[in-house]
Write an enzyme that holds these catalytic residues in place. Structure first.
Site, PDB file in Angstrom:
ATOM      1  N   SER A 164       7.729  -0.495   0.628  1.00 17.24           N
ATOM      2  CA  SER A 164       8.249   0.820   0.985  1.00 17.24           C
ATOM      3  C   SER A 164       8.875   1.495  -0.232  1.00 17.24           C
ATOM      4  O   SER A 164       8.192   1.732  -1.225  1.00 17.24           O
ATOM      5  CB  SER A 164       9.241   0.680   2.150  1.00 17.24           C
ATOM      6  N   MET A 165      10.184   1.809  -0.205  1.00 19.42           N
ATOM      7  CA  MET A 165      10.804   2.374  -1.400  1.00 19.42           C
ATOM      8  C   MET A 165      10.782   1.377  -2.558  1.00 19.42           C
ATOM      9  O   MET A 165      10.776   1.778  -3.719  1.00 19.42           O
ATOM     10  CB  MET A 165      12.230   2.830  -1.107  1.00 19.42           C
ATOM     11  N   TRP A 189       6.449   4.054  -0.617  1.00 17.74           N
ATOM     12  CA  TRP A 189       6.998   5.380  -0.332  1.00 17.74           C
ATOM     13  C   TRP A 189       7.595   5.934  -1.611  1.00 17.74           C
ATOM     14  O   TRP A 189       8.336   5.244  -2.308  1.00 17.74           O
ATOM     15  CB  TRP A 189       8.081   5.284   0.735  1.00 17.74           C
ATOM     16  N   ASP A 210       0.589   3.385   9.535  1.00 16.58           N
ATOM     17  CA  ASP A 210       1.918   3.568   8.957  1.00 16.58           C
ATOM     18  C   ASP A 210       2.445   4.962   9.317  1.00 16.58           C
ATOM     19  O   ASP A 210       1.891   5.971   8.900  1.00 16.58           O
ATOM     20  CB  ASP A 210       1.835   3.416   7.433  1.00 16.58           C
ATOM     21  N   HIS A 242       3.882   0.157   9.008  1.00 16.44           N
ATOM     22  CA  HIS A 242       4.615   0.206   7.748  1.00 16.44           C
ATOM     23  C   HIS A 242       5.264  -1.133   7.419  1.00 16.44           C
ATOM     24  O   HIS A 242       5.447  -1.468   6.251  1.00 16.44           O
ATOM     25  CB  HIS A 242       5.688   1.292   7.846  1.00 16.44           C
TER      26      HIS A 242
END
Length: 294
Positions: A164-165, A189, A210, A242
């Site tokens: 993700s991040m 992300w 996602d 996700h």
């Protein structure tokens, strides 16, 4: 920035160029494979890279946040034997609001294949991708200069991963440190969509369903923006959400291992799992730049 190519890579690139001129690409012979000093472990099979544990026994050690600077500590997983030499190392960052526990399954699974793996906590659970990228690099610097396992690591063979991040952070780290040998953003992300300066071989893993970092807004444009000349691939997990990278996943592990072995260890024995493009019910889409440069 000019990145020097190690001699053994220059030799193999020349071999591939000659083969391409003749209209075909040679498969490395056993003798050629033996020339690579970074190969670790036996010849791979589909069963060996899908297994929950590889050929190396592993141990782990905890790193307190108060003992480091630039990131929030973490856990190091490493092969217990150095009989085959030093290992490449990979730092892995979690996603927004998450801790290293969300990515802990990668530690023993990847380390048992012949890597030193560092799953990290970030300074804050709310750190953005750029900060997470800096923290991944700080973690690699700690691994190679100060950690208790630094003598087991080849500091020239390093990579990053993240969810993700943290996946967006792995792209940031690759952009900021071109010497990295591999990057694997997992359902990444990031508000930045263009990564045209990245020089690190990058495998982006997206998830078809996602709803947090939709592939149409994140993983796919990230892949498309990477240089067309780069060794890169995009794997989309069929029917996945996700949070697919937060639990043990054979497809993610199989192709992550292959990518790390291929580009951190320059182990051509793993090329077979990446080129030609893999197919199967677990993969809804796969793009690549095969054949890879050597």
């Amino acid at each position: 920035m000019l990145v020097k190519t190690p001699p053994f890579r220059r030799v193999r690139r020349a071999v591939v160029a000659l083969s391409a001129t003749a209209g075909f690409l040679t498969v490395p012979t056993a003798a050629q494979a033996a020339d690579n000093p970074f190969e670790r472990g036996p010849a791979p099979t589909t069963a060996s890279i899908e297994a929950t544990r590889g050929p190396f026994a592993t141990a782990q050690t905890t790193v307190s946040s108060v003992a480091v600077r630039g990131f929030g500590g973490g856990t190091i997983y490493y092969p217990t034997s150095t009989a085959e030499g030093t290992f490449g190392a990979v730092a892995i960052a979690p996603g927004y609001t998450a801790s290293q526990s969300s990515i802990s399954w990668f530690g023993p699974r990847l380390a048992s294949q012949g890597f030193v793996i560092f799953t990290i906590d970030t300074n804050s659970r709310y750190d953005q991708p750029a900060s997470r990228g800096d923290q991944l690099l700080a973690a690699l610097d700690y691994l190679t200069t100060s950690s208790s396992v630094r003598d087991r690591i080849d500091r020239n063979r390093l990579g990053v991963m993240g969810h993700s991040m943290g996946g967006g952070g792995s792209l940031e780290a690759a952009k900021d440190r071109p010497s990295l040998q591999a990057a694997i953003p997992l359902t990444p992300w990031n508000t930045t969509k263009t990564w045209s300066t990245v020089q690190t071989p990058t495998l982006i893993i997206g998830a078809e369903n996602d709803s947090t970092a939709s592939v149409s807004s994140h993983a796919e444009p990230f892949y498309q923006s990477l240089p067309s000349t780069l060794d890169k691939a995009y794997l989309e997990l069929a029917g996945a959400s996700h949070f697919a990278p937060n639990s043990s996943n054979t497809t993610i592990a199989k192709y992550s291992i292959s990518w790390l072995k291929r580009f951190i260890d320059n182990d051509l024995r793993y090329e077979q799992f990446l080129c030609p493009a893999p197919r199967g019910t677990a993969i809804s889409e796969y793009r690549d730049t095969c054949p890879h440069s050597v």
